[in-house]
Design a protein around this motif. Structure first.
Motif, PDB file in Angstrom:
ATOM      1  N   LEU A   1       0.830  -1.193   0.000  1.00  0.00           N
ATOM      2  CA  LEU A   1       0.000   0.000   0.000  1.00  0.00           C
ATOM      3  C   LEU A   1       0.870   1.252   0.000  1.00  0.00           C
ATOM      4  CD1 LEU A   1      -2.651  -1.157   2.616  1.00  0.00           C
ATOM      5  CD2 LEU A   1      -2.938  -1.026   0.151  1.00  0.00           C
ATOM      6  N   PRO A   2       0.341   2.382  -0.449  1.00  0.00           N
ATOM      7  CA  PRO A   2       1.137   3.618  -0.477  1.00  0.00           C
ATOM      8  C   PRO A   2       1.503   4.057   0.933  1.00  0.00           C
ATOM      9  CG  PRO A   2      -1.164   4.078  -0.925  1.00  0.00           C
ATOM     10  CD  PRO A   2      -1.024   2.592  -0.955  1.00  0.00           C
ATOM     11  N   PRO A   3       2.683   4.637   1.120  1.00  0.00           N
ATOM     12  CA  PRO A   3       3.081   5.106   2.448  1.00  0.00           C
ATOM     13  C   PRO A   3       2.249   6.306   2.887  1.00  0.00           C
ATOM     14  CG  PRO A   3       4.673   5.807   0.808  1.00  0.00           C
ATOM     15  CD  PRO A   3       3.711   4.893   0.097  1.00  0.00           C
ATOM     16  N   LEU A   4       1.958   6.356   4.175  1.00  0.00           N
ATOM     17  CA  LEU A   4       1.208   7.465   4.746  1.00  0.00           C
ATOM     18  C   LEU A   4       2.013   8.076   5.890  1.00  0.00           C
ATOM     19  CD1 LEU A   4      -2.391   5.927   4.970  1.00  0.00           C
ATOM     20  CD2 LEU A   4      -1.443   7.324   3.142  1.00  0.00           C
ATOM     21  N   ALA A   5       1.987   9.386   6.002  1.00  0.00           N
ATOM     22  CA  ALA A   5       2.711  10.061   7.074  1.00  0.00           C
ATOM     23  C   ALA A   5       2.009  11.371   7.404  1.00  0.00           C
ATOM     24  CB  ALA A   5       4.160  10.332   6.669  1.00  0.00           C
ATOM     25  N   PHE A   6       1.859  11.634   8.696  1.00  0.00           N
ATOM     26  CA  PHE A   6       1.226  12.864   9.140  1.00  0.00           C
ATOM     27  C   PHE A   6       2.213  14.023   9.034  1.00  0.00           C
ATOM     28  CE2 PHE A   6      -2.927  12.775  11.378  1.00  0.00           C
ATOM     29  CZ  PHE A   6      -3.327  11.521  10.934  1.00  0.00           C
ATOM     30  N   SER A   7       1.773  15.112   8.416  1.00  0.00           N
ATOM     31  CA  SER A   7       2.548  16.344   8.390  1.00  0.00           C
ATOM     32  C   SER A   7       1.979  17.307   9.438  1.00  0.00           C
ATOM     33  CB  SER A   7       2.491  16.982   7.002  1.00  0.00           C
ATOM     34  OG  SER A   7       1.157  17.363   6.692  1.00  0.00           O
ATOM     35  N   ARG A   8       2.554  18.482   9.523  1.00  0.00           N
ATOM     36  CA  ARG A   8       2.087  19.460  10.513  1.00  0.00           C
ATOM     37  C   ARG A   8       0.647  19.864  10.237  1.00  0.00           C
ATOM     38  NH1 ARG A   8       6.010  24.404  11.507  1.00  0.00           N
ATOM     39  NH2 ARG A   8       7.302  22.606  12.052  1.00  0.00           N
ATOM     40  N   ARG A   9       0.301  20.060   8.975  1.00  0.00           N
ATOM     41  CA  ARG A   9      -1.070  20.451   8.669  1.00  0.00           C
ATOM     42  C   ARG A   9      -2.055  19.324   8.937  1.00  0.00           C
ATOM     43  NH1 ARG A   9       1.365  20.808   3.466  1.00  0.00           N
ATOM     44  NH2 ARG A   9       1.094  18.918   2.221  1.00  0.00           N
ATOM     45  N   ASP A  10      -1.599  18.052   8.816  1.00  0.00           N
ATOM     46  CA  ASP A  10      -2.479  16.933   9.130  1.00  0.00           C
ATOM     47  C   ASP A  10      -2.823  16.905  10.619  1.00  0.00           C
ATOM     48  OD1 ASP A  10      -2.710  15.703   6.538  1.00  0.00           O
ATOM     49  OD2 ASP A  10      -0.624  15.087   6.739  1.00  0.00           O
ATOM     50  N   TRP A  11      -1.828  17.196  11.454  1.00  0.00           N
ATOM     51  CA  TRP A  11      -2.099  17.246  12.899  1.00  0.00           C
ATOM     52  C   TRP A  11      -3.082  18.363  13.214  1.00  0.00           C
ATOM     53  CZ3 TRP A  11      -1.253  13.311  15.790  1.00  0.00           C
ATOM     54  CH2 TRP A  11      -0.180  12.453  15.543  1.00  0.00           C
ATOM     55  N   GLY A  12      -2.962  19.492  12.529  1.00  0.00           N
ATOM     56  CA  GLY A  12      -3.915  20.576  12.733  1.00  0.00           C
ATOM     57  C   GLY A  12      -5.330  20.183  12.350  1.00  0.00           C
ATOM     58  N   VAL A  13      -5.459  19.481  11.212  1.00  0.00           N
ATOM     59  CA  VAL A  13      -6.777  19.005  10.771  1.00  0.00           C
ATOM     60  C   VAL A  13      -7.324  17.976  11.745  1.00  0.00           C
ATOM     61  CG1 VAL A  13      -7.980  17.738   8.950  1.00  0.00           C
ATOM     62  CG2 VAL A  13      -6.340  19.523   8.352  1.00  0.00           C
ATOM     63  N   LEU A  14      -6.459  17.118  12.278  1.00  0.00           N
ATOM     64  CA  LEU A  14      -6.903  16.107  13.240  1.00  0.00           C
ATOM     65  C   LEU A  14      -7.422  16.755  14.521  1.00  0.00           C
ATOM     66  CD1 LEU A  14      -7.176  13.114  13.910  1.00  0.00           C
ATOM     67  CD2 LEU A  14      -4.836  13.167  14.786  1.00  0.00           C
ATOM     68  N   VAL A  15      -6.727  17.785  15.006  1.00  0.00           N
ATOM     69  CA  VAL A  15      -7.205  18.506  16.183  1.00  0.00           C
ATOM     70  C   VAL A  15      -8.563  19.148  15.902  1.00  0.00           C
ATOM     71  CG1 VAL A  15      -6.754  20.490  17.679  1.00  0.00           C
ATOM     72  CG2 VAL A  15      -4.905  18.904  17.113  1.00  0.00           C
ATOM     73  N   PHE A  16      -8.720  19.726  14.706  1.00  0.00           N
ATOM     74  CA  PHE A  16     -10.002  20.310  14.319  1.00  0.00           C
ATOM     75  C   PHE A  16     -11.096  19.252  14.297  1.00  0.00           C
ATOM     76  CE2 PHE A  16     -12.958  21.005  10.748  1.00  0.00           C
ATOM     77  CZ  PHE A  16     -13.625  22.116  11.227  1.00  0.00           C
ATOM     78  N   ALA A  17     -10.790  18.058  13.777  1.00  0.00           N
ATOM     79  CA  ALA A  17     -11.779  16.988  13.727  1.00  0.00           C
ATOM     80  C   ALA A  17     -12.190  16.541  15.127  1.00  0.00           C
ATOM     81  CB  ALA A  17     -11.210  15.797  12.945  1.00  0.00           C
ATOM     82  N   LEU A  18     -11.212  16.439  16.038  1.00  0.00           N
ATOM     83  CA  LEU A  18     -11.526  16.060  17.416  1.00  0.00           C
ATOM     84  C   LEU A  18     -12.398  17.121  18.093  1.00  0.00           C
ATOM     85  CD1 LEU A  18      -8.085  14.612  18.570  1.00  0.00           C
ATOM     86  CD2 LEU A  18     -10.158  13.333  17.988  1.00  0.00           C
ATOM     87  N   ALA A  19     -12.067  18.383  17.875  1.00  0.00           N
ATOM     88  CA  ALA A  19     -12.863  19.464  18.439  1.00  0.00           C
ATOM     89  C   ALA A  19     -14.280  19.442  17.865  1.00  0.00           C
ATOM     90  CB  ALA A  19     -12.204  20.812  18.166  1.00  0.00           C
ATOM     91  N   LEU A  20     -14.383  19.142  16.579  1.00  0.00           N
ATOM     92  CA  LEU A  20     -15.698  19.059  15.933  1.00  0.00           C
ATOM     93  C   LEU A  20     -16.524  17.939  16.533  1.00  0.00           C
ATOM     94  CD1 LEU A  20     -17.216  20.495  13.607  1.00  0.00           C
ATOM     95  CD2 LEU A  20     -16.348  18.731  12.072  1.00  0.00           C
ATOM     96  N   GLY A  21     -15.879  16.797  16.769  1.00  0.00           N
ATOM     97  CA  GLY A  21     -16.613  15.680  17.362  1.00  0.00           C
ATOM     98  C   GLY A  21     -17.019  15.953  18.796  1.00  0.00           C
ATOM     99  N   LEU A  22     -16.192  16.691  19.550  1.00  0.00           N
ATOM    100  CA  LEU A  22     -16.510  16.974  20.947  1.00  0.00           C
ATOM    101  C   LEU A  22     -17.716  17.889  21.084  1.00  0.00           C
ATOM    102  CD1 LEU A  22     -12.956  17.449  22.523  1.00  0.00           C
ATOM    103  CD2 LEU A  22     -14.568  15.552  22.912  1.00  0.00           C
ATOM    104  N   THR A  23     -17.987  18.689  20.046  1.00  0.00           N
ATOM    105  CA  THR A  23     -19.161  19.574  20.121  1.00  0.00           C
ATOM    106  C   THR A  23     -20.455  18.771  20.191  1.00  0.00           C
ATOM    107  OG1 THR A  23     -19.310  19.733  17.703  1.00  0.00           O
ATOM    108  CG2 THR A  23     -17.975  21.388  18.848  1.00  0.00           C
ATOM    109  N   ALA A  24     -20.412  17.507  19.812  1.00  0.00           N
ATOM    110  CA  ALA A  24     -21.616  16.680  19.862  1.00  0.00           C
ATOM    111  C   ALA A  24     -22.058  16.376  21.297  1.00  0.00           C
ATOM    112  CB  ALA A  24     -21.406  15.377  19.101  1.00  0.00           C
ATOM    113  N   VAL A  25     -21.110  16.437  22.236  1.00  0.00           N
ATOM    114  CA  VAL A  25     -21.447  16.111  23.633  1.00  0.00           C
ATOM    115  C   VAL A  25     -21.440  17.343  24.520  1.00  0.00           C
ATOM    116  CG1 VAL A  25     -20.565  13.772  23.417  1.00  0.00           C
ATOM    117  CG2 VAL A  25     -19.010  15.587  24.100  1.00  0.00           C
ATOM    118  N   LEU A  26     -21.209  18.503  23.949  1.00  0.00           N
ATOM    119  CA  LEU A  26     -21.187  19.735  24.735  1.00  0.00           C
ATOM    120  C   LEU A  26     -22.559  20.393  24.763  1.00  0.00           C
ATOM    121  CD1 LEU A  26     -17.785  21.268  23.615  1.00  0.00           C
ATOM    122  CD2 LEU A  26     -18.285  19.937  25.669  1.00  0.00           C
TER     123      LEU A  26
END
Length: 234
Positions: free
Chosen positions: A209-234
């Protein structure tokens, strides 16, 4: 037709695991919040995602036209009542808001499909879920992404052939039954050919399979996704 299209947008350069996290976070938030202000914010977020991936809104809605037809009819059916006053506006509005949330989720998923190669989606799933379950799920996702556009083209071809043979003059029930039977028969034929093709190509459970690696912008998007999901329980 909803398929991957090579491009140089920000979404195309993101790791597929980060994009999957955004999908999950958005869907969770959309299903949890039902107020009109929340839907307005989700609409703006959807517009931003579509713009960042250069997804054409009208063509995407046309591709989802069969699902949209059901989502439009659902509020009408929900609003009908047996007896005076015959129409319950509150039920109709609740169903309309639910249908609108589903439309937003479909549009965000279209942005993911356009910006992510199938092999990358499979790699993301298999590297997130270990062992055979991850391999099985990754294969299933890859086959669905490849199989659905083919089935959609077959349905369009069958419908055009029916129209060329004056099929539009038949009753709606007869047209629907003919289209359904022909489409199922073509789907089974496609499935048989796919099975033979996999055997002929020595199908492997664990290909390279193709190699995958998180870059700095990927970590930023991941934090945004986690924050988005947390709004469901707030």
């Amino acid at each position: 037709m909803l398929t991957y299209e090579p491009d140089d947008t920000l979404a195309h350069r993101l790791d597929p695991r980060a994009k999957l996290a955004v999908q999950i976070g958005f869907a969770t938030t959309a299903l949890a919040h039902t107020t009109i202000p929340a839907l307005a914010v989700l609409s703006l977020l959807t517009a931003g995602i579509l713009y960042s991936t250069r997804v054409h809104l009208i063509r995407t809605l046309v591709a989802f036209r069969f699902a949209l037809a059901i989502l439009v009819i659902a509020p009408l059916i929900a609003a009908l009542t047996l007896g005076p006053t015959w129409i319950d506006w509150a039920d109709g509005q609740a169903s309309l808001q639910a249908s609108y949330r589903v439309v937003l989720i479909l549009l965000v998923s279209a942005a993911y499909v356009r910006s992510t190669p199938i092999r990358h989606s499979r790699a993301a799933i298999q590297r997130t879920i270990p062992g055979k379950p991850g391999q099985l799920l990754g294969i299933g996702i890859a086959l669905v992404f490849r199989f659905l556009p083919v089935i959609q083209r077959d349905i369009t071809t069958i419908r055009d052939a029916m129209a060329a043979r004056l099929g539009t003059e038949r009753s709606a029930l007869e047209r629907a039954s003919t289209l359904g039977i022909r489409s199922l028969a073509r789907a089974f034929e496609r499935a048989d050919r796919l099975s033979l093709a996999l055997q002929a190509r020595c199908f492997a459970w664990n290909p390279t399979l193709p190699p995958l690696a998180f870059s700095r912008r990927d970590w930023g998007v991941l934090v945004f996704a986690l924050a988005l999901g947390l709004t469901a329980v707030l």
